[in-house]
Motif scaffolding. Structure first.
Motif, PDB file in Angstrom:
ATOM      1  N   ILE A   2       1.056   6.796  -6.636  1.00 28.63           N
ATOM      2  CA  ILE A   2      -0.116   7.667  -6.798  1.00 28.63           C
ATOM      3  C   ILE A   2       0.207   9.087  -6.345  1.00 28.63           C
ATOM      4  O   ILE A   2      -0.110  10.057  -7.032  1.00 28.63           O
ATOM      5  N   VAL A   9       2.479   1.595  -3.612  1.00 28.38           N
ATOM      6  CA  VAL A   9       1.470   2.040  -4.575  1.00 28.38           C
ATOM      7  C   VAL A   9       1.042   3.470  -4.243  1.00 28.38           C
ATOM      8  O   VAL A   9       0.857   4.297  -5.144  1.00 28.38           O
ATOM      9  N   GLY A  10       0.935   3.777  -2.959  1.00 33.96           N
ATOM     10  CA  GLY A  10       0.614   5.142  -2.545  1.00 33.96           C
ATOM     11  C   GLY A  10       1.670   6.139  -2.978  1.00 33.96           C
ATOM     12  O   GLY A  10       1.358   7.263  -3.373  1.00 33.96           O
ATOM     13  N   ILE A  47       0.837  -1.205   0.000  1.00 30.22           N
ATOM     14  CA  ILE A  47       0.000   0.000   0.000  1.00 30.22           C
ATOM     15  C   ILE A  47       0.870   1.252   0.000  1.00 30.22           C
ATOM     16  O   ILE A  47       0.576   2.224  -0.700  1.00 30.22           O
ATOM     17  N   LEU A  95      -5.588   5.998  -1.861  1.00 27.84           N
ATOM     18  CA  LEU A  95      -5.799   4.615  -2.289  1.00 27.84           C
ATOM     19  C   LEU A  95      -6.687   3.869  -1.307  1.00 27.84           C
ATOM     20  O   LEU A  95      -7.652   3.203  -1.708  1.00 27.84           O
ATOM     21  N   THR A  96      -6.396   3.975  -0.024  1.00 28.18           N
ATOM     22  CA  THR A  96      -7.183   3.287   0.996  1.00 28.18           C
ATOM     23  C   THR A  96      -8.615   3.796   1.014  1.00 28.18           C
ATOM     24  O   THR A  96      -9.564   3.007   1.114  1.00 28.18           O
TER      25      THR A  96
END
Length: 83
Positions: free
Chosen positions: A41, A37-38, A34, A71-72
């Motif tokens: 982003i 990927v964060g 996460i 994202l979350t």
């Protein structure tokens, strides 16, 4: 060395995102995923806003946390899961 940098940033950003979003967490491996990927982003958003993309570890972690929170939030919105 570059991979170790991404793992450290991902772990810190994922852990901080879990604290910010007040979820139950996903575990160390998913926190890293996460966070990474964060970071991608967050980097994309900063470049779109005209950011230079240069900074130290703190800057990178802040951007990664920003992306990981987004994202979350989107994942929770799609799945209906609150954490």
């Amino acid at each position: 060395m570059f991979i170790i940098w991404w793992i450290i940033v991902g772990l810190i950003a994922g852990w901080l995102t879990g604290k910010i979003m007040k979820g139950s967490g996903y575990g160390a491996i998913m926190d890293i995923v996460i966070g990474i990927v964060g970071a991608i982003i967050g980097g994309f958003i900063m470049r779109a806003l005209g950011g230079t993309g240069q900074g130290g570890m703190i800057y990178t972690i802040i951007i990664a946390v920003l992306g990981a929170v987004i994202l979350t939030f989107l994942l929770r919105l799609i799945t209906g899961n609150k954490g």
